[in-house]
Design an enzyme around this catalytic site. Structure first.
Site, PDB file in Angstrom:
ATOM      1  N   THR A 283       0.937  -1.146  -0.562  1.00 48.72           N
ATOM      2  CA  THR A 283       0.422   0.036   0.062  1.00 48.72           C
ATOM      3  C   THR A 283       1.504   1.589   0.210  1.00 48.72           C
TER       4      THR A 283
ATOM      5  N   GLY B 235       3.201  -3.082   8.165  1.00 47.26           N
ATOM      6  CA  GLY B 235       3.098  -3.381  10.346  1.00 47.26           C
ATOM      7  C   GLY B 235       4.337  -3.490  10.181  1.00 47.26           C
TER       8      GLY B 235
ATOM      9  N   GLU C 141      -5.945  -5.994   4.185  1.00 47.28           N
ATOM     10  CA  GLU C 141      -5.387  -6.980   3.119  1.00 47.28           C
ATOM     11  C   GLU C 141      -7.178  -7.335   2.759  1.00 47.28           C
TER      12      GLU C 141
HETATM   13  C1  LIG Z   1      -9.209 -10.639  13.663  1.00 38.68           C
HETATM   14  C2  LIG Z   1      -8.640 -10.194  13.667  1.00 38.68           C
HETATM   15  C3  LIG Z   1      -7.169 -10.667  13.047  1.00 38.68           C
HETATM   16  C4  LIG Z   1      -5.684 -10.305  12.850  1.00 38.68           C
HETATM   17  C5  LIG Z   1      -5.179 -11.271  12.094  1.00 38.68           C
HETATM   18  C6  LIG Z   1      -5.155 -11.420  10.365  1.00 38.68           C
HETATM   19  C7  LIG Z   1      -4.431 -12.606  10.059  1.00 38.68           C
HETATM   20  C8  LIG Z   1      -4.095 -13.434  10.139  1.00 38.68           C
HETATM   21  C9  LIG Z   1      -2.244 -13.533  10.431  1.00 38.68           C
HETATM   22  C10 LIG Z   1      -1.276 -12.669   9.235  1.00 38.68           C
HETATM   23  C11 LIG Z   1      -2.351 -11.414   8.787  1.00 38.68           C
HETATM   24  C12 LIG Z   1      -0.684 -10.323   8.605  1.00 38.68           C
HETATM   25  C13 LIG Z   1      -0.994  -9.357   9.548  1.00 38.68           C
HETATM   26  C14 LIG Z   1      -2.528  -8.703   9.959  1.00 38.68           C
HETATM   27  C15 LIG Z   1      -2.348  -7.471   9.902  1.00 38.68           C
HETATM   28  C16 LIG Z   1      -2.671  -6.307   8.928  1.00 38.68           C
HETATM   29  C17 LIG Z   1      -2.163  -7.169   7.493  1.00 38.68           C
HETATM   30  C18 LIG Z   1      -2.269  -6.493   6.526  1.00 38.68           C
HETATM   31  C19 LIG Z   1      -1.454  -6.033   5.415  1.00 38.68           C
HETATM   32  C20 LIG Z   1      -2.738  -5.589   3.851  1.00 38.68           C
HETATM   33  O1  LIG Z   1      -3.246  -4.682   4.163  1.00 38.68           O
HETATM   34  S1  LIG Z   1      -1.436  -5.610   3.130  1.00 38.68           S
HETATM   35  C21 LIG Z   1      -2.373  -4.506   1.510  1.00 38.68           C
HETATM   36  C22 LIG Z   1      -3.495  -5.575   0.855  1.00 38.68           C
HETATM   37  N1  LIG Z   1      -4.301  -4.484  -0.105  1.00 38.68           N
HETATM   38  C23 LIG Z   1      -5.225  -5.557  -1.100  1.00 38.68           C
HETATM   39  O2  LIG Z   1      -5.619  -6.193  -0.708  1.00 38.68           O
HETATM   40  C24 LIG Z   1      -5.759  -4.972  -2.068  1.00 38.68           C
HETATM   41  C25 LIG Z   1      -6.984  -5.148  -2.931  1.00 38.68           C
HETATM   42  N2  LIG Z   1      -6.901  -4.430  -4.185  1.00 38.68           N
HETATM   43  C26 LIG Z   1      -7.068  -6.009  -4.832  1.00 38.68           C
HETATM   44  O3  LIG Z   1      -7.106  -7.235  -4.067  1.00 38.68           O
HETATM   45  C27 LIG Z   1      -6.805  -5.660  -6.349  1.00 38.68           C
HETATM   46  O4  LIG Z   1      -6.204  -4.585  -6.665  1.00 38.68           O
HETATM   47  C28 LIG Z   1      -9.228  -6.002  -6.435  1.00 38.68           C
HETATM   48  C29 LIG Z   1      -9.194  -4.481  -6.816  1.00 38.68           C
HETATM   49  C30 LIG Z   1      -9.406  -7.288  -6.177  1.00 38.68           C
HETATM   50  C31 LIG Z   1      -8.558  -5.884  -8.087  1.00 38.68           C
HETATM   51  O5  LIG Z   1      -8.294  -4.805  -8.929  1.00 38.68           O
HETATM   52  P1  LIG Z   1      -8.520  -4.299 -10.305  1.00 38.68           P
HETATM   53  O6  LIG Z   1      -7.871  -3.102 -10.838  1.00 38.68           O
HETATM   54  O7  LIG Z   1      -9.840  -4.338 -10.252  1.00 38.68           O
HETATM   55  O8  LIG Z   1      -7.875  -5.746 -10.609  1.00 38.68           O
HETATM   56  P2  LIG Z   1      -7.197  -6.173 -11.530  1.00 38.68           P
HETATM   57  O9  LIG Z   1      -6.294  -5.840 -10.002  1.00 38.68           O
HETATM   58  O10 LIG Z   1      -6.352  -6.390 -12.947  1.00 38.68           O
HETATM   59  O11 LIG Z   1      -6.976  -7.575 -11.318  1.00 38.68           O
HETATM   60  C32 LIG Z   1      -8.093  -8.655 -12.080  1.00 38.68           C
HETATM   61  C33 LIG Z   1      -7.979  -9.586 -12.468  1.00 38.68           C
HETATM   62  O12 LIG Z   1      -6.898 -10.648 -11.506  1.00 38.68           O
HETATM   63  C34 LIG Z   1      -8.436 -10.854 -10.572  1.00 38.68           C
HETATM   64  N3  LIG Z   1      -7.198 -11.196  -9.541  1.00 38.68           N
HETATM   65  C35 LIG Z   1      -7.403 -10.196  -8.089  1.00 38.68           C
HETATM   66  N4  LIG Z   1      -6.914 -10.397  -7.467  1.00 38.68           N
HETATM   67  C36 LIG Z   1      -6.505 -11.447  -7.083  1.00 38.68           C
HETATM   68  C37 LIG Z   1      -5.828 -12.322  -6.262  1.00 38.68           C
HETATM   69  N5  LIG Z   1      -5.753 -11.982  -5.523  1.00 38.68           N
HETATM   70  N6  LIG Z   1      -6.707 -13.470  -6.638  1.00 38.68           N
HETATM   71  C38 LIG Z   1      -6.677 -13.712  -8.033  1.00 38.68           C
HETATM   72  N7  LIG Z   1      -6.943 -13.733  -8.869  1.00 38.68           N
HETATM   73  C39 LIG Z   1      -6.846 -11.638  -8.207  1.00 38.68           C
HETATM   74  C40 LIG Z   1      -9.965 -10.979 -10.629  1.00 38.68           C
HETATM   75  O13 LIG Z   1     -10.395 -11.363 -10.265  1.00 38.68           O
HETATM   76  C41 LIG Z   1      -9.997 -10.218 -11.831  1.00 38.68           C
HETATM   77  O14 LIG Z   1      -9.991 -11.186 -12.121  1.00 38.68           O
HETATM   78  P3  LIG Z   1     -10.688 -11.752 -13.931  1.00 38.68           P
HETATM   79  O15 LIG Z   1     -10.276 -12.912 -14.468  1.00 38.68           O
HETATM   80  O16 LIG Z   1     -11.762 -11.309 -14.115  1.00 38.68           O
HETATM   81  O17 LIG Z   1     -10.181 -10.188 -14.957  1.00 38.68           O
HETATM   82  C1  LIG Z   2      -4.702  -1.621  10.367  1.00 38.20           C
HETATM   83  C2  LIG Z   2      -4.355  -1.606   9.155  1.00 38.20           C
HETATM   84  C3  LIG Z   2      -3.069  -2.664   8.510  1.00 38.20           C
HETATM   85  C4  LIG Z   2      -2.112  -2.347   7.520  1.00 38.20           C
HETATM   86  N1  LIG Z   2      -1.424  -2.725   6.874  1.00 38.20           N
HETATM   87  C5  LIG Z   2      -1.197  -2.841   5.867  1.00 38.20           C
HETATM   88  C6  LIG Z   2       0.206  -4.253   5.538  1.00 38.20           C
HETATM   89  O1  LIG Z   2       0.536  -4.432   6.730  1.00 38.20           O
HETATM   90  N2  LIG Z   2       0.558  -4.159   4.257  1.00 38.20           N
HETATM   91  C7  LIG Z   2      -0.036  -2.504   3.626  1.00 38.20           C
HETATM   92  O2  LIG Z   2       0.172  -2.835   2.195  1.00 38.20           O
HETATM   93  N3  LIG Z   2      -0.427  -2.195   3.786  1.00 38.20           N
HETATM   94  C8  LIG Z   2      -1.703  -2.338   4.892  1.00 38.20           C
HETATM   95  N4  LIG Z   2      -2.726  -1.460   5.110  1.00 38.20           N
HETATM   96  C9  LIG Z   2      -3.154  -0.867   3.840  1.00 38.20           C
HETATM   97  C10 LIG Z   2      -4.448  -1.593   3.665  1.00 38.20           C
HETATM   98  O3  LIG Z   2      -3.938  -2.254   2.618  1.00 38.20           O
HETATM   99  C11 LIG Z   2      -5.270  -0.125   3.110  1.00 38.20           C
HETATM  100  O4  LIG Z   2      -5.593   0.463   3.798  1.00 38.20           O
HETATM  101  C12 LIG Z   2      -6.271  -1.051   1.810  1.00 38.20           C
HETATM  102  O5  LIG Z   2      -5.893  -1.660   1.324  1.00 38.20           O
HETATM  103  C13 LIG Z   2      -7.946   0.308   1.999  1.00 38.20           C
HETATM  104  O6  LIG Z   2      -6.545   0.839   0.587  1.00 38.20           O
HETATM  105  P1  LIG Z   2      -6.950   2.977   1.133  1.00 38.20           P
HETATM  106  O7  LIG Z   2      -6.974   2.827   2.124  1.00 38.20           O
HETATM  107  O8  LIG Z   2      -5.992   3.045  -0.211  1.00 38.20           O
HETATM  108  O9  LIG Z   2      -8.315   2.371   0.353  1.00 38.20           O
HETATM  109  P2  LIG Z   2      -9.061   3.093  -0.225  1.00 38.20           P
HETATM  110  O10 LIG Z   2      -9.116   1.847  -1.347  1.00 38.20           O
HETATM  111  O11 LIG Z   2      -8.610   4.439  -0.719  1.00 38.20           O
HETATM  112  O12 LIG Z   2     -11.003   3.031   0.199  1.00 38.20           O
HETATM  113  C14 LIG Z   2     -11.515   3.847   0.188  1.00 38.20           C
HETATM  114  C15 LIG Z   2     -12.850   4.047  -0.343  1.00 38.20           C
HETATM  115  O13 LIG Z   2     -13.024   4.047  -1.812  1.00 38.20           O
HETATM  116  C16 LIG Z   2     -13.429   2.583  -2.206  1.00 38.20           C
HETATM  117  N5  LIG Z   2     -13.681   2.371  -3.112  1.00 38.20           N
HETATM  118  C17 LIG Z   2     -11.838   1.973  -3.580  1.00 38.20           C
HETATM  119  N6  LIG Z   2     -12.108   2.033  -5.203  1.00 38.20           N
HETATM  120  C18 LIG Z   2     -13.324   1.315  -5.369  1.00 38.20           C
HETATM  121  C19 LIG Z   2     -13.910   0.466  -6.410  1.00 38.20           C
HETATM  122  N7  LIG Z   2     -13.219   0.559  -7.017  1.00 38.20           N
HETATM  123  N8  LIG Z   2     -15.164   0.421  -5.916  1.00 38.20           N
HETATM  124  C20 LIG Z   2     -15.768   1.473  -5.521  1.00 38.20           C
HETATM  125  N9  LIG Z   2     -15.095   1.732  -4.355  1.00 38.20           N
HETATM  126  C21 LIG Z   2     -14.166   2.130  -4.121  1.00 38.20           C
HETATM  127  C22 LIG Z   2     -13.861   2.448  -0.898  1.00 38.20           C
HETATM  128  O14 LIG Z   2     -14.164   1.053  -0.836  1.00 38.20           O
HETATM  129  C23 LIG Z   2     -14.229   2.959   0.053  1.00 38.20           C
HETATM  130  O15 LIG Z   2     -15.332   3.102   1.249  1.00 38.20           O
HETATM  131  C24 LIG Z   2      -3.045  -1.330   6.378  1.00 38.20           C
HETATM  132  C25 LIG Z   2      -4.653  -0.859   7.276  1.00 38.20           C
HETATM  133  C26 LIG Z   2      -4.905  -0.680   8.051  1.00 38.20           C
HETATM  134  C27 LIG Z   2      -5.720  -0.057   8.491  1.00 38.20           C
END
Ligand SMILES: CCCCC/C=C\C/C=C\C/C=C\C/C=C\C/C=C/C(=O)SCCNC(=O)CCNC(=O)[C@H](O)C(C)(C)COP(=O)(O)OP(=O)(O)OC[C@H]1O[C@@H](n2cnc3c(N)ncnc32)[C@H](O)[C@@H]1OP(=O)(O)O
Ligand SMILES: Cc1cc2nc3c(=O)[nH]c(=O)nc-3n(C[C@H](O)[C@H](O)[C@H](O)COP(=O)(O)OP(=O)(O)OC[C@H]3O[C@@H](n4cnc5c(N)ncnc54)[C@H](O)[C@@H]3O)c2cc1C
Length: 644
Positions: free
Chosen positions: A150, A189, A432
């Site tokens: 991110t 994180g 996530e």
């Molecule tokens: C309750 C307490 C629990 C705590 C512990 C939790 C867990 C347990 C242990 C460990 C975890 C560790 C730490 C936990 C704490 C914090 C961690 C946080 C980390 C993060 O947040 S990391 C960053 C996470 N970011 C995201 O998830 C980004 C979200 N966005 C996306 O995934 C993608 O961009 C999208 C929105 C899904 C798709 O974007 P878009 O631009 O529309 O399309 P494309 O990217 O081109 O993809 C289209 C195409 O690809 C397919 N696709 C997309 N994603 C996936 C995937 N992950 N796997 C497979 N296929 C994927 C999609 O379906 C499209 O396919 P088509 O055939 O339809 O074209």
């Molecule tokens: C506690 C915490 C820990 C995290 N840890 C990590 C980490 O370890 N590593 C890491 O890489 N990231 C981490 N993240 C980041 C996290 O993955 C992002 O915050 C998350 O993916 C959401 O992206 P954003 O914050 O840019 O929100 P945005 O995507 O900007 O979303 C903002 C609003 O826009 C809307 N929106 C966005 N796109 C669309 C769409 N296509 N259609 C409709 N609505 C849309 C959403 O629904 C939401 O309401 C963490 C976040 C938190 C809160």
């Protein structure tokens, strides 16, 4: 010295459980070995005095809280390593194992990302040679990593990430650079002060062509001095709603060079001369996110079970008001409104735990297929992981808040642990994969499935009913199977409604993107209903499956919990059920009609009312202090909680 005396009400309730506690313990732990494993780790943890706070963490400074969390994280990781080394069967990444150990300290661990994403990414995306070099160091915490994807400007839209990794064939290096402020990594994180390495997700450029986002393993701090390396800007992003000790940070690169071999090359590669070798699928880069989403379902269940236990115990010991003059104040658990708040939290913790286990098995099967080069199941598993992560985290967080509120003022105390649990579960709704975005991802899959269904094409298992629905006409009787068919009918109806919505907007002149956006609220609803149907069906089927091998008393209690869950959600979605008619689904004839007719055959609504008043409550309490897993059962007329 006053000895802690267990509350009389609690003792009385505990004396009345109606089933074998150890049997349920084993069921929840996934078997006797799971219970042995858990108790062994708990035994190790309970005797480490450094894990018990002298001063409430809320009274510590940010620096003291962080240092305290690092100390505990190191102790717990050592225990985990020691346990893993002694029990090769203890799969740290099987739902909740690793997270549970780390969460035995109240503070979120600054090494959660190391264990939860950095190590799994090496497992999933590093080549064999790269695993040889880095995996052991990571597992032994000789290097401490995080997952830096991110950015300040983009979290959801991965294709919009701005950090660049440009290949220089003259030195066989990648040059990492943050071209704008919005390209700074933001949130990872452990990045603030803890990690000295990270997985960096960046746009890969070679021979002046962009190949999209890829993952790189980057050292960002000196292994000896822990100072940021030249060309690295890194630090803490500051206070948040919760997760205060997760040490979330920012990271910027100023033309920072890494060796070519630090690009994770299990899937795609860049050769020494800069030639790009494509992966079997670009989507494999997203593998770690899928794994964490799968884990979150089980971990959301685990956090909810903690909150439900606190609320159930409090409801047994709290006495309040006097409905009958002169009579003793009743336990608040005697109030049906209190039961209505707490019982669904208990049932949901079991529903999500069993669904999380089912999803983990599906993920494990997919991982095996991917190793064999078979990507067939990837789209469905991605859709499942997206909606189940969204709904489980949202349900868990909402019900944690409901449990807090059920404890009145004392639920607002930090010492209740509700604020910590709320902060952890609130984060999972966003990280996530943000809630709405995840449901829209699943909707993308459902729209494709709908088109195939209309063409009579056999679909993947979780959407197969869209084609077979015509045959399985719901018999509107008040049985769990009929309710599940009803949820299928609702899901199909919502999917059709969303697809028709897109078609309507296209016919009115919008292009597909605008039509999609105009119908997106219906698309989210369709995903929610599809996901709810999966949780209902999986919970019910898992209970039926396991009931055959468990004692009758326990089977009865678990069956009633699953029936409570089904009935609760029928009433929560009664409007959708009223709309669904019992005629076969066909493209032209399907329509929503009201069940408002007075002679509604549906006994669900009346059946549920009977249910909720006679429901048996099962609250699971994992109490580290007692090192026991104890349970509560409650029958309406007995108003007794079993051991809890
Ligand atoms: C309750 C307490 C629990 C705590 C512990 C939790 C867990 C347990 C242990 C460990 C975890 C560790 C730490 C936990 C704490 C914090 C961690 C946080 C980390 C993060 O947040 S990391 C960053 C996470 N970011 C995201 O998830 C980004 C979200 N966005 C996306 O995934 C993608 O961009 C999208 C929105 C899904 C798709 O974007 P878009 O631009 O529309 O399309 P494309 O990217 O081109 O993809 C289209 C195409 O690809 C397919 N696709 C997309 N994603 C996936 C995937 N992950 N796997 C497979 N296929 C994927 C999609 O379906 C499209 O396919 P088509 O055939 O339809 O074209
Ligand atoms: C506690 C915490 C820990 C995290 N840890 C990590 C980490 O370890 N590593 C890491 O890489 N990231 C981490 N993240 C980041 C996290 O993955 C992002 O915050 C998350 O993916 C959401 O992206 P954003 O914050 O840019 O929100 P945005 O995507 O900007 O979303 C903002 C609003 O826009 C809307 N929106 C966005 N796109 C669309 C769409 N296509 N259609 C409709 N609505 C849309 C959403 O629904 C939401 O309401 C963490 C976040 C938190 C809160």
């Amino acid at each position: 010295m006053a000895v802690n005396k267990v509350n009389e009400d609690l003792l009385r309730e505990r004396a009345r459980y109606t089933f074998n506690i150890e049997e349920l313990t084993n069921f929840i732990d996934g078997g006797e070995e799971g219970t042995r494993n858990r108790r062994e780790v708990e035994d190790m943890v309970i005797h480490v005095k450094e894990l018990h706070d002298e001063v409430p963490e809320d009274y510590l400074s940010h620096k003291e809280r962080y240092e305290n969390a690092v100390k505990k994280g190191c102790i717990l990781i050592d225990l985990l390593k020691e346990h893993v080394l002694r029990h090769s069967s203890f799969d740290a990444y099987k739902p909740s194992n690793m997270y549970r150990v780390l969460s035995m300290a109240k503070e979120v661990s600054p090494v959660l990302l190391h264990m939860g994403m950095f190590v799994p990414t090496i497992f999933g995306q590093a080549s064999a040679e790269q695993q040889e070099e880095w995996l052991h160091k990571a597992l032994m915490l000789e290097i401490i990593g995080t997952y830096a994807q991110t950015e300040l400007g983009h979290g959801t839209f991965l294709r919009g990430l701005e950090t660049t990794a440009t290949y220089d064939p003259s030195t066989e290096e990648f040059v990492l650079h943050s071209p704008t402020l919005t390209s700074y990594k933001w949130w990872p994180g452990g990045l603030g002060q803890t990690a000295n390495h990270c997985i960096v997700v960046a746009q890969l450029y070679s021979r002046e062509k962009c190949y999209g986002v890829h993952a790189f393993l980057v050292q960002i701090r000196d292994s000896e001095t822990h100072m940021p390396l030249p060309g690295i800007k890194v630090g803490d992003i500051g206070p948040k709603l919760g997760f205060q000790t997760a040490n979330n940070g920012f990271l910027g690169f100023d033309h920072f060079r890494i060796p070519r071999k630090n690009m994770l090359m299990r899937n795609a590669q860049v050769l020494k001369d800069g030639r790009y070798v494509k992966s079997k699928s670009d989507k494999l880069t997203y593998g770690t996110m899928m794994l964490v989403r799968v884990m979150i379902v089980s971990d959301a269940a685990y956090e909810l079970s903690r909150a439900a236990t606190i609320a159930a115990r409090y409801s047994a010991v709290r006495r309040q008001s006097m409905p009958r003059p002169g009579q003793p104040e009743p336990q608040i658990l005697d109030y049906v409104t209190q039961q209505h708040k707490v019982f669904i939290a208990i049932a949901t913790s079991h529903a999500l735990r069993l669904t999380g286990g089912w999803l983990w098995d599906a993920y494990s099967s997919l991982t095996h297929d991917l190793d064999q080069g078979n990507l067939d199941q990837l789209p469905e598993l991605h859709a499942l992981a997206c909606c189940l992560k969204a709904i489980s985290s949202r349900d868990s967080n909402s019900l944690v808040e409901q449990c807090r509120m059920s404890c009145g003022g004392h639920g607002y105390m930090s010492s209740s642990n509700f604020p910590t649990i709320y902060g952890a579960t609130a984060a999972t709704v966003t990280y996530e994969g943000e809630y709405t975005v995840m449901l829209l991802q699943t909707a993308r899959y459902l729209m494709k499935a709908w088109k195939e269904a209309l063409g009579g094409i056999v679909l993947t298992p979780t959407v197969a009913y869209m084609v077979t629905y015509n045959k399985a006409k719901p018999a509107w009787v008040n049985t769990p199977e009929a309710i599940i068919q009803g949820f299928h009918a609702v899901a199909v109806g919502k999917v059709k409604e969303a697809a028709d919505g897109i078609e309507y907007h296209q016919n009115s002149g919008k292009d597909y993107e605008d039509a999609w956006n105009a119908a997106s609220v219906m698309l989210v609803k369709a995903s929610e209903c599809y996901c709810r149907a999966i949780i209902c069906e999986t919970f019910w089927k898992e209970i039926q499956k396991h009931s055959r091998s468990m004692s009758r008393n326990l089977a009865v209690v678990l069956q009633q919990l699953s029936e409570l869950y089904l009935s609760y959600w029928v009433l929560e979605r009664s409007g959708d059920f009223f709309q669904v008619r019992t005629v076969p689904l066909t493209r032209t004839k399907f329509e929503f009609v009201s069940f408002a007719s007075p002679k509604c055959h549906c006994q669900m609504c009346t059946g549920f009312v009977a249910h909720i008043t006679s429901v048996v409550v099962l609250a699971v309490q994992v109490s580290i202090q007692n090192l026991t897993l104890t349970f509560c059962t409650r029958k309406r007329n007995e108003f007794d909680i079993g051991s809890c």
